[in-house]
Design a protein around this motif. Structure first.
Motif, PDB file in Angstrom:
ATOM      1  N   TYR A 180      41.767  31.772  37.212  1.00 22.58           N
ATOM      2  CA  TYR A 180      40.535  31.960  37.989  1.00 22.58           C
ATOM      3  C   TYR A 180      39.271  31.668  37.188  1.00 22.58           C
ATOM      4  N   ALA A 203      44.493  38.589  38.709  1.00 26.02           N
ATOM      5  CA  ALA A 203      43.198  38.905  39.313  1.00 26.02           C
ATOM      6  C   ALA A 203      42.870  40.388  39.164  1.00 26.02           C
ATOM      7  N   ARG A 224      34.727  34.865  37.220  1.00 29.63           N
ATOM      8  CA  ARG A 224      35.869  34.193  37.870  1.00 29.63           C
ATOM      9  C   ARG A 224      35.543  33.878  39.324  1.00 29.63           C
ATOM     10  N   LEU A 234      36.477  34.868  41.999  1.00 28.54           N
ATOM     11  CA  LEU A 234      37.008  35.976  42.795  1.00 28.54           C
ATOM     12  C   LEU A 234      35.834  36.706  43.449  1.00 28.54           C
TER      13      LEU A 234
END
Lengths: 729, 60
Positions: A267, A340, A567, A569
């Motif tokens: 990521y 993650a 990242r 995310l």
């Protein structure tokens, strides 16, 4: 013996066990140092006061000392002790050269002392597990060559034709560590105690974690597997469970491990294909790892009662169990969705310490419990004390890893919690620290128990040594010389691998090819592309003062607690801003993406707070962030920035491809002073603070205020994402 | 921006190539070590760490 061997003249020789004794003693001494520094670091995270406001004692500087001491001082000496003991016996030959052995030993200890004299004083490259500066890197290379000559020379002179599986693992270790160290250590010196790596940004990230994960693989796994394959059969007096399995295990492990590095960069701004490669091969790595574990554990079939009564086997069987656990957890953590949650948290710390304390530590202890009585021709002083060691340290490890699993998963879940309105449930990073801080005390206690058990072992081995008969005569051995001919009744018609084992150079070359192939496919495409930025890139390189501040950031070890990689995310983007772009770190020699968030990510901290906030934060973090566990940095307010060296730094950066003009290089000190004066005057305008323009704190402020401030770049990125993707040719 | 960077890495087949190389090698290795004729040699190799050199003065 074969018919051929019976007809060869018998040769008399003695093993060099003095060098084994020396490396064993060094293992014990440095183990104590490594564990003690680890406990200090653990306590500093539980209570920031234990940094004592001393520059050489802060967590950021001590943590690299702990990792280097644990891996290279404790682990390294243990490997050399075990390799030298087992290789001589498997080859039925004395070590190649006594002088090389002495150079190896004293050279390695000198390297460790150099680490202890540099890392706490901020002399560091800032690359994990490769922090030591360039003169020490050269020393490591030279001593490793000495080790290689001594080892391969012993194989050359061996009296046993077939190379047992342990020796394959040692060959893989020596060959691969050499490649890893040399490639990762390509750097340009600025001075005797500073250098910049040739790699930057994404490329440095990939090279560093190719190195970092394979340092785990080929320094902490393969040599210890080799030791396992020797010492478990010896201690159990049982043959290894399956030779077939050892062949498959060895080649699969060596081939697959080399690709696993990118699982540290999921990521991130690393290209997707590289992330996928790392993830897939990391998951596949589970199989050969458990193959080795099964081979070791099943070697004990028929002698499980000895595991209960013999400390050597107790420690080794348990070490294999921890190995199995760590090598299941690792592939699990390499899956993107698991990464993650777990990346940057204490779950990774739990994983590392399950492996290092459980697998490496316990295997080393088992080996020492075998070696010391064997070398001094006596019995172990007390099995009861060994049992006390075992249980104390095992409970210590369990407390350590369970507390860190809990901490890591708690923090990960808190950081990713988003409510129904799309906002972060815990917007302040420090809220997670408040929740997990009590677990840091449990971790420190667990580590203390592990050290306590180790001290019991030290006493036990000391008393064992005391009991040894004095004035022992050196044992002499006999074995037939190795026949140069390969007659028909020998394994000339045997399987290709059996013949290969007897051909040491060919075996070594095949191992080298295996790891180089994986490395080349993984790294070369990234290195060939000279830049990640389009021609109209808006990224400007650091100003002289910002570069000075960045180098201070590295010296203080800030990257040990702070990442600089947002990242892709939702929780990262909501908390820190837009996901990091590859070109934002393109001039970072070395990259500063970080691997742990004990504090928040800093990729876009630039402009978030005024200069005065940073001033107060570095002086006392609690003045701006109550409940922070960050140390204080008072010396940054007294120590002066070295402006004079900036010309040299800029010149080196220019040679590495950073687009500084010759004029900028020449005037770097003056430019830095001017910017420093501007920041200092700004601080004076808002407060009674005066006279800081030449102090390090101003350089740090300049650097921090620069991070993530690329508005044109970010706007261009937004526009690009809004447009349809171009066709890939 | 991400798409622009990815156009500089037109090798999405690299993981597939790596897997193919590995599996060809691995299956070949499995076939070789599984042959029944190899068993006596493997049995001998398993005992190598237990075969100490003879001490000087000891008789066979």
């Amino acid at each position: 013996m074969s018919k051929t061997e019976l007809h060869q003249p018998m040769e008399t020789f003695a093993y060099d066990d003095e060098i084994v004794k020396q490396f064993s003693l060094a293992t014990i001494i440095w183990g104590g140092v490594a564990f003690l520094v680890g406990i200090i670091c653990a306590l500093q995270l539980a209570d920031w006061h234990l940094n004592f406001g001393l520059s050489w004692l802060t967590f950021g500087r001590l943590r690299p000392l702990h990792t280097n001491a644990a891996i290279f001082a404790f682990g390294g000496n243990a490997i050399f002790a075990g390799i030298y003991y087992s290789t001589q016996r498997l080859c039925k030959a004395r070590l190649f050269n006594d002088t090389l052995s002495k150079i190896h030993f004293w050279g390695w200890q000198l390297i460790i002392v150099s680490a202890a004299l540099t890392l706490p004083f901020g002399i560091t490259q800032g690359k994990e597990y490769a922090e030591l500066e360039w003169p020490i890197d050269i020393a490591i290379t030279l001593i490793w060559v000495v080790f290689a000559i001594n080892f391969f020379g012993t194989l050359w002179r061996r009296r046993e034709k077939h190379m047992y599986v342990a020796l394959w693992f040692y060959i893989a270790t020596i060959v691969t560590v050499a490649v890893l160290h040399i490639v990762n250590s390509v750097e340009v010196p600025v001075s005797w105690y500073q250098s910049y790596p040739v790699y930057a940004g994404v490329q440095d990230a990939l090279v560093q974690w190719w190195y970092g994960h394979n340092a785990v693989a080929f320094f902490l796994t393969t040599p210890f597997l080799g030791l396992m394959y020797f010492f478990i059969p010896k201690a159990a007096n049982r043959p290894v469970y399956s030779y077939r399995l050892s062949i498959v295990h060895f080649w699969s492990l060596v081939f697959i491990y080399i690709w696993a590095g990118p699982h540290h960069l999921l990521y991130t701004a690393l290209p997707e294909w590289a992330q996928t490669l790392g993830m897939v091969f990391s998951v596949m790595l589970w199989a050969p790892s458990w193959g080795g574990m099964i081979n070791g554990l099943l070697t004990l079939r028929g002698s499980w009662d000895k595991v209960r009564t013999e400390p050597v086997l107790k420690f080794m069987a348990t070490s294999l169990t921890f190995y199995g656990m760590a090598t299941f957890e690792g592939p699990l953590l390499s899956i993107k969705s698991v990464s993650a949650l777990g990346h940057y948290t204490d779950w990774i710390i739990a994983h590392v310490h399950g492996g290092t304390l459980g697998w490496n530590g316990f295997l080393t202890f088992g080996m020492l419990y075998y070696l010391v009585p064997a070398l001094y021709k006596t019995e172990l002083y007390s099995k009861r004390l060994a049992n006390i060691h075992f249980w104390t340290s095992t409970i210590g490890i369990l407390l350590y890893i369970i507390s860190m699993w809990t901490s890591g998963i708690t923090q990960g879940l808190m950081l990713r919690a988003i409510d129904s309105t799309g906002k972060l449930v815990y917007p302040d990073f420090v809220e997670t620290i408040v929740r997990i801080a009590p677990l840091y005390w449990i971790r420190a206690f667990g580590g203390t128990l592990f050290l306590a058990g180790f001290l019991v072992m030290c006493y036990n081995l000391y008393k064992t040594w005391q009991l040894a008969p004095k004035n022992q005569k050196q044992d002499l051995y006999q074995a037939p010389a190795l026949s140069k001919a390969i007659p028909a009744d020998d394994n000339n018609s045997g399987p290709w691998h059996r013949r290969l084992e007897g051909l040491m150079p060919a075996f070594s070359i095949l191992v080298l090819l295996g790891i180089v192939l994986g490395s080349a496919i993984e790294i070369l495409p990234t290195l060939i592309v000279h830049t990640y930025a389009p021609a109209n890139s808006k990224v400007a390189p650091y100003t002289p003062l910002e570069l000075a501040g960045r180098d201070l950031y590295i010296n203080e070890g800030c990257y040990n607690c702070h990442s600089q990689m947002i990242r892709t995310l939702p929780e990262d983007v909501l908390r820190y801003g837009k996901a990091s772009l590859p070109e934002e770190s393109m001039y970072d020699h070395p990259f500063q993406w970080g691997s742990k968030r004990t504090g928040p990510d800093l990729a876009r901290v630039g402009g978030k707070y005024p200069d005065l906030w940073h001033y107060r934060h570095m002086l006392d973090p609690r003045s701006v962030t109550p409940n922070s566990i960050m140390p204080v940095y008072p010396w940054l307010f007294d120590d002066k920035t070295d402006f004079a060296i900036l010309t040299k730094k800029f010149s080196v950066m220019q040679s590495l491809g950073v687009p500084y003009t010759d004029d900028e290089v020449r005037t770097a000190p003056e430019t830095a002073r001017a910017q420093a004066m501007q920041i200092a005057q700004g601080l004076s305008a808002d407060s009674p603070i005066k006279g800081l323009e030449d102090k390090k704190i101003i350089a740090i402020i300049a650097y921090l205020q620069r991070l993530g401030k690329n508005p044109e770049l970010l706007n261009a990125a937004e526009k690009s994402e809004a447009q349809p993707a171009p066709e890939v040719q | 921006m991400k798409q622009e960077i990815l156009t500089q890495f037109p090798w999405p087949w690299l993981p597939t190539l790596a897997l193919v190389i590995f599996f060809v090698f691995f299956i070949g290795l499995l076939i070789n070590v599984s042959m029944r004729s190899r068993r006596p040699i493997f049995d001998a190799a398993e005992t190598l760490p237990l075969q100490e050199a003879q001490k000087f003065g000891e008789k066979l």
